[in-house]
Design a protein around this motif. Structure first.
Motif, short mmCIF file in Angstrom:
data_model
loop_
_atom_site.label_atom_id
_atom_site.label_comp_id
_atom_site.label_asym_id
_atom_site.label_seq_id
_atom_site.Cartn_x
_atom_site.Cartn_y
_atom_site.Cartn_z
N MET A 163 0.85 -1.19 0.00
CA MET A 163 0.00 0.00 0.00
C MET A 163 0.89 1.25 0.00
O MET A 163 2.04 1.21 0.41
N LYS A 164 0.29 2.36 -0.47
CA LYS A 164 1.01 3.64 -0.46
C LYS A 164 0.38 4.56 0.57
O LYS A 164 -0.85 4.61 0.66
N VAL A 165 1.24 5.25 1.33
CA VAL A 165 0.73 6.24 2.27
C VAL A 165 1.45 7.57 2.04
O VAL A 165 2.61 7.60 1.65
N THR A 166 0.71 8.66 2.26
CA THR A 166 1.28 10.00 2.11
C THR A 166 1.53 10.60 3.48
O THR A 166 0.69 10.46 4.38
N VAL A 167 2.69 11.22 3.65
CA VAL A 167 3.07 11.81 4.93
C VAL A 167 3.36 13.31 4.72
O VAL A 167 4.09 13.68 3.80
N LYS A 168 2.77 14.13 5.58
CA LYS A 168 3.02 15.58 5.54
C LYS A 168 4.12 15.92 6.54
O LYS A 168 4.21 15.30 7.60
N PHE A 169 4.90 16.95 6.21
CA PHE A 169 5.95 17.42 7.14
C PHE A 169 5.72 18.89 7.45
O PHE A 169 5.28 19.65 6.58
N PHE A 170 6.09 19.28 8.66
CA PHE A 170 5.92 20.67 9.06
C PHE A 170 7.18 21.23 9.72
O PHE A 170 8.01 20.48 10.24
N ALA A 171 7.27 22.57 9.70
CA ALA A 171 8.30 23.34 10.41
C ALA A 171 9.72 22.92 10.05
O ALA A 171 10.01 22.71 8.86
N GLN A 172 10.60 22.77 11.08
CA GLN A 172 12.01 22.46 10.78
C GLN A 172 12.14 21.21 9.92
O GLN A 172 13.00 21.14 9.04
N LEU A 173 11.32 20.22 10.22
CA LEU A 173 11.44 18.94 9.50
C LEU A 173 11.15 19.16 8.01
O LEU A 173 11.87 18.64 7.14
N ARG A 174 10.13 19.95 7.71
CA ARG A 174 9.80 20.26 6.31
C ARG A 174 10.98 20.96 5.64
O ARG A 174 11.35 20.63 4.50
N GLU A 175 11.61 21.90 6.35
CA GLU A 175 12.74 22.63 5.77
C GLU A 175 13.95 21.73 5.59
O GLU A 175 14.64 21.79 4.57
N GLN A 176 14.23 20.90 6.61
CA GLN A 176 15.41 20.02 6.53
C GLN A 176 15.27 19.01 5.39
O GLN A 176 16.25 18.66 4.74
N LEU A 177 14.04 18.55 5.17
CA LEU A 177 13.81 17.57 4.10
C LEU A 177 13.57 18.24 2.75
O LEU A 177 13.57 17.59 1.71
N ASN A 178 13.35 19.57 2.80
CA ASN A 178 13.02 20.33 1.59
C ASN A 178 11.81 19.70 0.89
O ASN A 178 11.81 19.50 -0.33
N CYS A 179 10.80 19.37 1.69
CA CYS A 179 9.68 18.58 1.19
C CYS A 179 8.49 18.76 2.14
O CYS A 179 8.65 18.60 3.34
N SER A 180 7.33 19.13 1.62
CA SER A 180 6.17 19.30 2.51
C SER A 180 5.31 18.04 2.59
O SER A 180 4.55 17.87 3.54
N GLU A 181 5.43 17.16 1.59
CA GLU A 181 4.79 15.85 1.73
C GLU A 181 5.36 14.86 0.72
O GLU A 181 5.87 15.27 -0.33
N THR A 182 5.31 13.60 1.06
CA THR A 182 5.82 12.56 0.17
C THR A 182 5.01 11.28 0.37
O THR A 182 4.28 11.14 1.35
N THR A 183 5.17 10.37 -0.58
CA THR A 183 4.45 9.10 -0.53
C THR A 183 5.46 7.96 -0.45
O THR A 183 6.48 7.99 -1.15
N VAL A 184 5.18 6.99 0.43
CA VAL A 184 6.06 5.82 0.54
C VAL A 184 5.20 4.55 0.41
O VAL A 184 4.01 4.56 0.70
N SER A 185 5.87 3.48 -0.03
CA SER A 185 5.18 2.19 -0.17
C SER A 185 5.49 1.32 1.03
O SER A 185 6.65 1.25 1.48
N LEU A 186 4.47 0.65 1.55
CA LEU A 186 4.62 -0.22 2.73
C LEU A 186 3.91 -1.55 2.46
O LEU A 186 2.96 -1.60 1.68
N THR A 187 4.39 -2.58 3.15
CA THR A 187 3.70 -3.86 3.08
C THR A 187 2.86 -4.02 4.35
O THR A 187 3.42 -4.05 5.45
N PRO A 188 1.54 -4.09 4.23
CA PRO A 188 0.72 -4.22 5.44
C PRO A 188 0.87 -5.61 6.07
O PRO A 188 1.15 -6.57 5.32
N PRO A 189 0.68 -5.76 7.38
CA PRO A 189 0.34 -4.69 8.33
C PRO A 189 1.56 -3.82 8.66
O PRO A 189 2.66 -4.35 8.82
N SER A 190 1.33 -2.51 8.77
CA SER A 190 2.44 -1.59 9.03
C SER A 190 2.12 -0.67 10.20
O SER A 190 0.95 -0.47 10.54
#
Lengths: 165, 81
Positions: free
Chosen positions: B1-28
């Motif tokens: 399955m694919k899940v989308t994760v949002k980032f905020f504040a310092q973490l968003r700046e450090q990653l240079n990314c406000s959201e991304t999608t990753v693939s996981l094998t359930p159960p996760s």
């Protein structure tokens, strides 16, 4: 009860009227309000202002959840929080909290509780601007201690939540 | 399955990314989400500091289960008020 995030100057007198106007007849004998202002200094010296980021949706829901907890704990008749986000200049209002209760002690205590817990549990992040540079503010130990004071009391519904984290 | 994760504040700046999608094998769990993000994002040191995780706008622990339609977010300790 109301919880709002806005990116324009706060209007404390409007929020007071909103809180008072929404009260049922005959139950309230006290309204305590708190207004937080942007200081023009930090530990290192002068700052030129701040900016605030939030998590749209979760921030409002976390503030409403905090109001619900405070209302139960202090038997409030009603309460509200309005928080500013975006660029905020020195001495401008950053947060407003209002609590209405039958007697003054509950209203005073609830306002303190809401501010202490807001600093711990509501997704908002502050950046200070000084000499053209913006720096994220680190959480303060004194804010942690202020929240822990409330969490240490057995009557707090958040006591259980904290234990689960 | 694919899940989308949002980032905020310092973490968003450090990653240079406000959201991304990753693939996981359930159960996760949220710990699996964090591990997948460390692999997929360049600046994985950004996850070394204190990070809070939210699932459907509630702060949760590493062990919290994750489903495909969950709203996920990660951010540093809060500093409002």
């Amino acid at each position: 009860m109301f919880a709002e995030v806005i990116n324009s100057p706060l209007q404390p007198s409007e929020y007071y009227s909103q809180l008072k106007g929404g009260l049922p007849a005959g139950k309230s004998g006290a309204i305590v309000t708190f207004t937080g202002l942007v200081r023009d200094f930090n530990e290192a010296g002068h700052i030129d202002g701040i900016s605030l980021e939030h998590y749209p949706g979760m921030t409002e829901n976390a503030m409403l959840s905090l109001l619900t907890t405070a209302a139960q704990r202090f038997s409030l008749v009603s309460a509200g929080i309005v928080h500013r986000v975006g660029e905020v200049s020195n001495f401008e209002e950053i947060v407003w909290v209002g609590c209405a209760a039958t007697h003054r002690k509950a209203a005073f205590d609830a306002a303190g509780y809401i501010m202490d817990m807001l600093k711990q549990s509501v997704p908002l992040w502050k950046k200070e601007i000084a000499e053209g540079k913006a720096t994220w503010v680190a959480p303060k130990a004194s804010d942690d201690n202020a929240a822990m004071k409330w969490l240490g009391e057995d009557t707090s519904p958040l006591h259980v939540v904290k234990g689960e984290r | 399955m694919k899940v989308t994760v949002k980032f905020f504040a310092q973490l968003r700046e450090q990653l240079n990314c406000s959201e991304t999608t990753v693939s996981l094998t359930p159960p996760s769990t949220m710990a699996d989400v964090k591990a997948a993000l460390k692999l997929s994002l360049d600046n994985h040191q950004a996850f070394e500091g204190p990070i809070l995780m939210a699932c459907n706008q509630q702060v949760v622990a590493d062990s919290h289960p994750v489903n495909a339609d969950d709203e996920l977010a990660m951010f540093p300790p809060v500093t409002g008020g």
